[in-house]
Design an enzyme around this catalytic site. Structure first.
Site, PDB file in Angstrom:
ATOM      1  N   SER A 266      10.997  68.929  29.784  1.00 29.08           N
ATOM      2  CA  SER A 266      12.408  68.735  30.122  1.00 29.08           C
ATOM      3  C   SER A 266      13.217  69.880  29.545  1.00 29.08           C
ATOM      4  O   SER A 266      12.792  70.548  28.591  1.00 29.08           O
ATOM      5  CB  SER A 266      12.926  67.416  29.559  1.00 29.08           C
ATOM      6  N   ASP A 267      14.399  70.118  30.097  1.00 33.14           N
ATOM      7  CA  ASP A 267      15.337  71.014  29.434  1.00 33.14           C
ATOM      8  C   ASP A 267      15.960  70.241  28.264  1.00 33.14           C
ATOM      9  O   ASP A 267      15.756  69.034  28.105  1.00 33.14           O
ATOM     10  CB  ASP A 267      16.401  71.501  30.423  1.00 33.14           C
ATOM     11  N   TRP A 268      16.722  70.945  27.447  1.00 34.58           N
ATOM     12  CA  TRP A 268      17.287  70.378  26.208  1.00 34.58           C
ATOM     13  C   TRP A 268      18.070  69.091  26.502  1.00 34.58           C
ATOM     14  O   TRP A 268      19.085  69.118  27.181  1.00 34.58           O
ATOM     15  CB  TRP A 268      18.194  71.397  25.539  1.00 34.58           C
ATOM     16  N   GLY A 269      17.556  67.982  25.999  1.00 40.49           N
ATOM     17  CA  GLY A 269      18.273  66.714  26.099  1.00 40.49           C
ATOM     18  C   GLY A 269      18.281  66.071  27.465  1.00 40.49           C
ATOM     19  O   GLY A 269      18.936  65.032  27.653  1.00 40.49           O
TER      20      GLY A 269
END
Length: 721
Positions: A266-269
Site C-alpha cells: 500500500s502507499d503510506w496509510g
C-alpha cells in the site's frame, strides 16, 4: 549461494510473526536508528509495541550503510527466526547524485541514458543499504495542476511504457541475487493515480474501463514485463472503489489476468484510508478488504497487525491469504539474498567512493543537458562569450534545483546557474542579482537588479517554482509564474534588451506574460545536481538543445486537460465544411496546446523529405517499412528526435487523432542527410474495442513522421487481413 526453503520457514512462524511481516514502519521505530524514538504526530498515535517492531518485516526511509547495518543487526539479535528486514526508500531520480526529475528525464527521449541513470541511482542506494526503491512512477498525466506530474514521464502511454522498462532494467540489473549493486523496483501507483479530478492530489479518478486499459494501464504492464518485483497501490478510487481495497483491480486484473506474483504494498496509510473513503466502517473491515484485494504490506498504519489474526480466528478471512502474502515477502527477501547476507551491499567505505563520484556526476550533467527543452529562440541564443550578461531572478544563484523526491541529495552540492556560467566566462562579464524571491520581494532588491540589467548586453532571467510548489500534495489551480516574477519580466522588458528566460519548475506552465516578453525560453525543469553546468553549456552553445516535450504546455489553465492524442469529435474545428461558431472550440484561445507533445527547438534546423512506405497495404504477419530522410539545414551539428505517429481513420470506437508508435534520435553535422527506417506491424494497430477485446481492424491508416506531434510528413496505407 545457499538457498532457504521459505515454505518450511513459514511453517515455523507463529501467527504474530506472519502478520508482522506484513507491516512496514518508518525508521524512528527501530533500535539502531539515529532518530530512534523521534515519533511525532500520526506516528505517535499508532501505539506500536516493542514486540510489534520485533516482528516487523520492512523499514521505510532509512538511509546510509552504517545506520542500516545497525538496525539490521539489532533486529536479527531479537528476531526468533532470524528473518531479515527489507529496507525500502524513495529513490526516484537519484540517491546522492540527483538526476533531473522524471518529467525532465522523459524529455531527453534517451532510453539508454534513462536506464543508466536508474542503474547509477540503484548502485548508490544499494551500497548505502537500500533493498527496494519506490520507483518508477509510471502514471500517465494530462493535468499539470497535479503536482506529481513531475514524477511521471508524460502524457503518452507508449513512451511511458518504454521508459518504465528502461528504469526497471536500470534499477534491477540482470540478476538481483548476484548483483549487489541493484535494488528491487516497485512500480507505482496502481492504478490511474495520474488522473485525479481537478488535478487535486488524492482525489477521485473516474474513467471507463476501456480508457483505463487503453491509456493508463500499458505503462504498468510494461514495467511488470521487464520483471518489476513490486507494485504500490494508488490512493485514488478506480470505478468507485479505492485501489487499495479493489479486489477486481488487484486480484482479478493484476494477479490473475496479468500473472503478477510479486509483492503488493500500500502507499503510506492507504489501507486505513479506506475508512474516510467510505468503503470500510472501521479498521477491521479495512484490513479485511485490503488483504482480500491482494495487498501484502501495509505501509505505516496498523490495521493488519491489529486485526488480521482476529479476522482469521473468527473465520472472516481464509488463513491462506495471510500465508500467500508472507510467502511473497519471504521470496523477495530470498531473491535479494538477505537470508545469506542480511547487510547486502551495505559498505561504509565503498559508500564514500561511490556516492557522487565523477562518473555519476558526468552522467547527471549529460542527462540534464538532454532534458532541457528550448521552447523559443529569436536569434538570441547561444550567448556569445564576449557579451556582458545580467543573471537575474530567484533561481540565479539558487540551489533549489534538485526537485521533489531528492531526500538524500544535498542542495549545497548543486551547481547553480551562476556557478555554471562562471565556468564559461570571466567574473566581470557576469552581473548577478536575485531581484526577488519566488513569490515575494522587496522594492530595493528589484531596483538593484534593474541597475545590473542596465549594464548588460543580454539579460538571463532564472525564474520558476520553488520545489515545494510541485511534487506530492503540490497541486495548484494557477500554473502561471508567481505574480512577482511576472512583474520582474515587465520591468526588465522596459529596458529593450534581449531577454533569455530559463524556467525551473515541476510541471508545464501557463507561460502567458512570459512568452511574449522573452526572446528565448529554455525549459530546465528541476535539472538535478549538475543542473547549472548543463544549463550554462546550453546557453553558450557548447551543447545543442535536443530535448522534446513529453507533456503539452497549455495556453491557459482553462484548456486542461490538453494533450496531443485526444479523440475526434463530431464537430471538429478543422472540418472542411465547419461553420464558424458551431464547432468544438474555445472562443478566446486555440484548441491546441501552446507547445505540443514532442516539441523542442535546436540551434540548427532540420528538413524532412522522402517519406516512403514499402507498400500501400499491410497484411497480418508482415511489417510495413517506412523510410524518411532528415537533413541538417543549419550551421551547427545537432541531434534530432524523429517521431512516427499513426491515425486509425475509422474504428469501432473513436480513435485518437495521433498515436506515437516509434521514435529515433539521429545526429547530423551541418548539411548531412540520413535516411531513417521504421517498421510497424499489425500489433501496432490494436486497440480496446467496445467489448474490451484487444485487436485490430481492417481499414485505412495515416502515417505521420516529423519533429513533433503537430508537424511532419504523412502518407496512408490500408491494413488487410
Amino acid at each position: 549461494m545457499a538457498m532457504i526453503d521459505v515454505g518450511q520457514l513459514l511453517k515455523r512462524m507463529t501467527m504474530e510473526e506472519k502478520v508482522g511481516q506484513l507491516m512496514q514502519l518508518a525508521t524512528p521505530f527501530f533500535k539502531g536508528a539515529s532518530d530512534r524514538g523521534k515519533i511525532t504526530g500520526p506516528m505517535e498515535r499508532m501505539n506500536i509495541s516493542e514486540q510489534m517492531i520485533t516482528n516487523t518485516g520492512s523499514v521505510l526511509g532509512a538511509w546510509g550503510a552504517k545506520e542500516i547495518k545497525q538496525i539490521q543487526q539489532q533486529h536479527l539479535e531479537e528476531s526468533r527466526l532470524g528473518i531479515p528486514l527489507l529496507f525500502m526508500s524513495d529513490v526516484v531520480h537519484g540517491y546522492r547524485t540527483i538526476f533531473p526529475v522524471p518529467l525532465a528525464i522523459g524529455c531527453s527521449w534517451d532510453v539508454t541514458l534513462v536506464e543508466k541513470s536508474a542503474a547509477i541511482a540503484a548502485k548508490e542506494a544499494a551500497v548505502s543499504g537500500i533493498h527496494v526503491t519506490f520507483a518508477p512512477m509510471v502514471d500517465l498525466v494530462r493535468d499539470p495542476r497535479w503536482g506529481r506530474v513531475m514524477e511521471s514521464t508524460g502524457e503518452d502511454p507508449y513512451l511511458n511504457g518504454i521508459f518504465a522498462k528502461a528504469q526497471v532494467n536500470g534499477f534491477q540489473g540482470d540478476d538481483l541475487t548476484t548483483n549487489k549493486e541493484s535494488v528491487a523496483s516497485c512500480v507505482k501507483h496502481f492504478a490511474a493515480y495520474g488522473a485525479p479530478e481537478g488535478g487535486r492530489d488524492y482525489n477521485t479518478v473516474n474513467m471507463s474501463e476501456r480508457e483505463l486499459r487503453e491509456s493508463y494501464l500499458p505503462a504498468y504492464q510494461a514495467a511488470l514485463e521487464a520483471g518489476c518485483e513490486m507494485v504500490m497501490t494508488a490512493f485514488n478510487t478506480v470505478d468507485g472503489i479505492p485501489a487499495t481495497g479493489n479486489k477486481r483491480l488487484m486480484r482479478d486484473l493484476l494477479r490473475d489476468e496479468w500473472g503478477f506474483n510479486g509483492v503488493l504494498i500500500s502507499d503510506w496509510g492507504a489501507v486505513k484510508e479506506l475508512i474516510p473513503h467510505g468503503v470500510a466502517v472501521g479498521e477491521q473491515e479495512a484490513a479485511k478488504l485490503a488483504l482480500e484485494a491482494g495487498v501484502d504490506i501495509e505501509m505505516m498504519t496498523t490495521t493488519f497487525i491489529n486485526h488480521i489474526q482476529l479476522l482469521i480466528e473468527n473465520g472472516e478471512i481464509d488463513a491462506r491469504l495471510l500465508d500467500e502474502a508472507v510467502i511473497r515477502i519471504l521470496e523477495l527477501k530470498e531473491k535479494l539474498g538477505l537470508f545469506v547476507d542480511p547487510y547486502r551491499g551495505a559498505d561504509e567505505k565503498r559508500e564514500q567512493e561511490v556516492l557522487r563520484c565523477q562518473e555519476h556526476l558526468q552522467t547527471a550533467e549529460e542527462l540534464a543537458g538532454k532534458s532541457c527543452v528550448l521552447l523559443k529562440n529569436e536569434a538570441v541564443l547561444p550567448l556569445k562569450r564576449e557579451q556582458k550578461i545580467a543573471l537575474i531572478g530567484p533561481f540565479a544563484d539558487s540551489n533549489d534545483i534538485l526537485g521533489p523526491w531528492s531526500f538524500v541529495g544535498d542542495k549545497e552540492d548543486a551547481i547553480t546557474v551562476k556557478d555554471g556560467m562562471l565556468q564559461k566566462i570571466q567574473p566581470d562579464q557576469l552581473l548577478v542579482a536575485k531581484g526577488m524571491g519566488v513569490e515575494s520581494g522587496k522594492k530595493a532588491d528589484l531596483e538593484a537588479a534593474m541597475e545590473k540589467a542596465r549594464e548588460a548586453d543580454v539579460i538571463v532571467l532564472a525564474l520558476g517554482e520553488a520545489s515545494e510548489m510541485s511534487g506530492e500534495a503540490g497541486s495548484r489551480s494557477n500554473i502561471k509564474l508567481p505574480a512577482i516574477q511576472l512583474e520582474l519580466i515587465d520591468r526588465i522588458r522596459e529596458l529593450g534588451k534581449p531577454i533569455v528566460s530559463v524556467l525551473f519548475n515541476g510541471r508545464p506552465l501557463d507561460v502567458a506574460g512570459l512568452v511574449e516578453k522573452s526572446d528565448a525560453i529554455l525549459e530546465a525543469w528541476y535539472p538535478g545536481s549538475e543542473g547549472g553546468a548543463a544549463i550554462a553549456s546550453l546557453l553558450y552553445g557548447d551543447t545543442n538543445p535536443s530535448g522534446k516535450l513529453t507533456m503539452s504546455f497549455p495556453y491557459s489553465v482553462g484548456q486542461i486537460p490538453v494533450y496531443y492524442n485526444h479523440y475526434h469529435t463530431g464537430r471538429p474545428k478543422d472540418a472542411p465544411d465547419a461553420q464558424i461558431r458551431y464547432v468544438s472550440q474555445y472562443l478566446d484561445i486555440p484548441n491546441e496546446p501552446r507547445y505540443p507533445f514532442g516539441y523542442g527547438l535546436s540551434y540548427t534546423t532540420y528538413s524532412y523529405g522522402g517519406l516512403q512506405l514499402s507498400s500501400t497495404q499491410l497484411q497480418a504477419g508482415e511489417k510495413l517499412v517506412i523510410n524518411v530522410t532528415v537533413t541538417n539545414t543549419g550551421q551547427v551539428a545537432g541531434e534530432e528526435i524523429v517521431q512516427l505517429y499513426i491515425q486509425d481513420k475509422v474504428g469501432q470506437v473513436v480513435r485518437p487523432k495521433k498515436e506515437l508508435k516509434r521514435f529515433e534520435s539521429v545526429y547530423l553535422t551541418p548539411g548531412e542527410s540520413k535516411t531513417l527506417t521504421f517498421s510497424i506491424t499489425e500489433e501496432d494497430l490494436r486497440y480496446h474495442h467496445a467489448d474490451l477485446s484487444y485487436r485490430s481492424d481492417v481499414g485505412e491508416f495515416i502515417v505521420f513522421v516529423g519533429p513533433n506531434s503537430k508537424e511532419g510528413l504523412e502518407d496512408t496505407f490500408t491494413f488487410v487481413k
